[in-house]
Structure formats: C-alpha cells, structure tokens
Write a protein that holds these residues in place. Structure first.
Motif: not given
Length: 402
Positions: A244, A265, A301-303, A305, A294, A299
C-alpha cells in the motif's frame, strides 16, 4: 492602533515632549533608508532587491511607521493610519509562503536602528537622560505594537486560507461520497481546485468520529480529509502495487485500535468513489452487528464477500428465511445445536474427525448430530453445491458465520 500593546505604546509616546518631533522629522528619510539596508543585510529571507510589490510594501511600511511615530509625538490625538498596512505586511508573508519570523526580525532591526538614530538626534538637542530613556521605551513599545499587528494579519490570512482549503477539501470529499456517485470529471475538477494531484491509486478511509479530520490531516500532507455528518472521510494516496505504501501504512497506524475505522480497498483514481462505498458499507454492517471480526481499522478489501452477502438486504433475508426455515421451526436448544453442527460441517466439508475436534465432541456424537441435521434439512441441502452455497449465505446474513 488597537489592543493592549497599542495602548501602552500610545501612552509612552504621549508622555514625550512635543519638541522632540522637530528634531526627529528631518532625519526620517535617512533613517528609513538605513533600516531597509539593515533588514536586507541581516534577515536572510529579505536578501534580495526591494523591487516590485514586495519592496514597495516594505518601504512604505517603514516610512509610514516612522512618520506616524513622530506624528504622534506632535499630536497624540491624531488617529493612527498604519494598522491596516501592518496587517497587510503580515498577510503578504503568508502569500509569499513565509512564516512571520522574518517579519518579526525586520521589526527588531527597525527598532534598533530607529533607537540609535533618534537617540543621536535627541542628544544633539541636549535632551536629558530621563527623556532619552523614555524615547527608547516609546520606540520599542511602538515597534512591538506594530509587530503584533503584523502577526494578527498573518494569522488572519492563515485562517482565511485554511478555511478556503478546508472548503475545497469538503467539496472534493463530498463529491467522492455522493450518492449516487458524482461524475468523475467533477471529482477531478474539485481536486484541481484544491491544488491536489490525484494519485494513481488511492485508499479511502472512513472513521466514525465527531472529532473532525485533524488526526488524518496530521498524518501526511498528501492526505485529503473532511467531516461528513458523523464521519471523517479521507482520501489516502497509495503506492504502486504490491504494497500500500508509506502513507497508507501511517494512516493504518494512526487508526490502530480506533473502533469504527474502516479502510476501503485500494483502487485506481477513477474508482475512488467505489473505495468509499465499500468502506462506508462495511462500517454500516458493523454498526448493525453484522460486521466481520478483526482488529481496527477494518479492511473492506479483505471483506468484499460480506459486502456481497449484505448488498441486497431484503433478498438476503428472504433467502435466509427460506433456507433456514426448517431450523427456525425447532425449539431454541435444538436449533442452536443444529446451527453449531452445520457451521462445523461447512467449515470442514463434512470431515467427521475434524468436526469432532472443533466441537469438542466424540466422533460418534458428531455422527448422531449429522444424522439429525440431515433429517431436518434434507440430504440435498447438504450435499448439493448450490444448496451448500445457499446455506453459507444464509448463515452469514444471520451473523452466524463471523
């Protein structure tokens, strides 16, 4: 003149004998030239020809200050006319990109030269020592009051510029966070108005905070942040992939442990609004008790879904109600046991020993539970890929899979 400094200076000048004015007025042009020469010689920021508007302002300011000082000795009732000029000198330093320190140094040079030359002129008139001391005190009090006015002007200009800059930040952030999304050309124009060079890639941070954007603005000068309702929204330049970059890392460190902080993201500049929407949506999920576990900041971008599952809340609820209806009809205790077994079954793809280890149960007990679960849901729901997919979505929508 205004303020306590001005009142003190006025009182000291008024106490001087008016006859001093006649001794000082003839040397004013010479004193002004010497002050300008000393300023250029001793103040690094002014070591250049005093030409153009800059030189004119300094010269006029010096001459006006000297003339006003002598004029007040002659008649302390006359209204001072140098206040506006002194404030303008301070504003000019901001426009030139300088701090007020250089101007303060120039005032000190002026006070020193004026005291030396005015003192010499007064001694030639056989002024007594007490009057000389009073003259020196009046000079330094007067110059101090002028210096205070310039600082006031500098601060006013800084405040105006800071306000204008923040309004430009507000506009840019408002366009990025608009619903529906603003036109990309309008966002680009707002960035240009701010004087901000949009990065190739960007991360949008969303923070639930009423404290304003100060924290994120202090992280790095390239961060653009503004308050939007009860949220602070920041546009954070990201480095070229794969990592990043330092600015995003510093923002992440600044928000560490800050409940209600989400990073969108990393996207190309054209997708800046998308990064905001994802971060904002994940924060909304957390507020609704459906957010992922978490460490803060989360983040987005990590979630992604989780965002997909909850994007159409009504459809997701209908799916969950339909798929889990057989379990919802059971008594609470049995329902809880079946949900626990179902979660382990999805985690381990039906592998009995691993399920037993996770549930802290004997493998035989797990096989018994699975048999009862199949009786309730049916074999198709557990063995069909589409059925398992629907169960996974349903559990995630209900917050059973965190």
């Amino acid at each position: 003149m205004a303020g306590q400094d001005a009142l003190e200076a006025h009182g000291r000048i008024a106490a001087l004998p008016t006859s001093l004015a006649a001794a000082l007025r003839p040397i004013l042009p010479t004193v002004a030239e010497e002050i300008i020469a000393v300023i250029r010689a001793e103040v690094d920021e002014y070591r250049r020809p005093f030409g153009g508007d800059f030189g004119q302002r300094i010269r006029v300011g010096v001459e006006l200050a000297l003339g006003e000082f002598v004029g007040l000795i002659e008649d302390d009732s006359q209204p001072p006319d140098g206040s506006r000029m002194m404030r303008e000198l301070g504003r000019g330093e901001v426009r030139a990109g300088r701090t007020v320190d250089a101007l303060q140094a120039a005032f000190r040079c002026g006070a020193r030269v004026a005291w030396r030359r005015f003192g010499d002129a007064a001694r030639e008139q056989d002024v007594d020592d007490e009057t000389l001391i009073a003259l020196g005190e009046a000079i330094f009090a007067y110059i101090h009051s002028l210096s205070a006015l310039s600082v006031e002007g500098w601060a006013q200009e800084q405040s105006l510029r800071a306000g204008a800059t923040q309004r430009s930040r507000d506009l840019l952030v408002g366009l990025v966070a608009a619903d529906p999304p603003a036109d990309p050309e309008a966002i680009a124009a707002a960035a240009q108005r701010l004087g901000w060079e949009p990065p190739a890639e960007v991360v949008v941070a969303v923070v639930a905070s009423a404290d304003g954007p100060g924290l994120l603005l202090r992280v790095d000068p390239t961060v653009v942040a503004a308050q939007r309702d009860d949220l602070t929204v920041a546009l954070v330049p990201a480095a070229a992939r794969p990592d990043d970059g330092p600015v995003v890392r510093r923002v992440r460190e600044a928000l560490a442990g800050h409940a209600g902080a989400v990073l969108g993201p990393r996207v190309g500049w054209s997708g800046v609004s998308r990064s905001f929407r994802h971060a904002h949506a994940l924060l909304a999920l957390d507020r609704a008790g459906l957010g992922p576990d978490g460490a803060w900041p989360l983040d987005a971008g990590a979630h992604l879904d989780a965002l997909v599952v909850h994007a159409d809340a009504a459809a997701a609820d209908d799916l969950a109600d339909r798929v889990l209806a057989p379990l919802d009809a059971l008594p609470a205790g049995r329902r809880a046991r079946h949900l626990e077994t179902l979660g382990a079954w999805l985690d381990h793809r039906g592998h009995g020993p691993r399920m037993a280890e996770e549930l802290h149960l004997h493998p035989q007990t797990v096989r018994y539970r699975l048999a009862r679960l199949r009786e309730v849901l049916g074999d198709a729901a557990l063995d069909d890929p589409d059925g398992r997919f629907r169960l996974e979505i349903a559990l995630r929508r209900r917050g059973e899979r965190r």
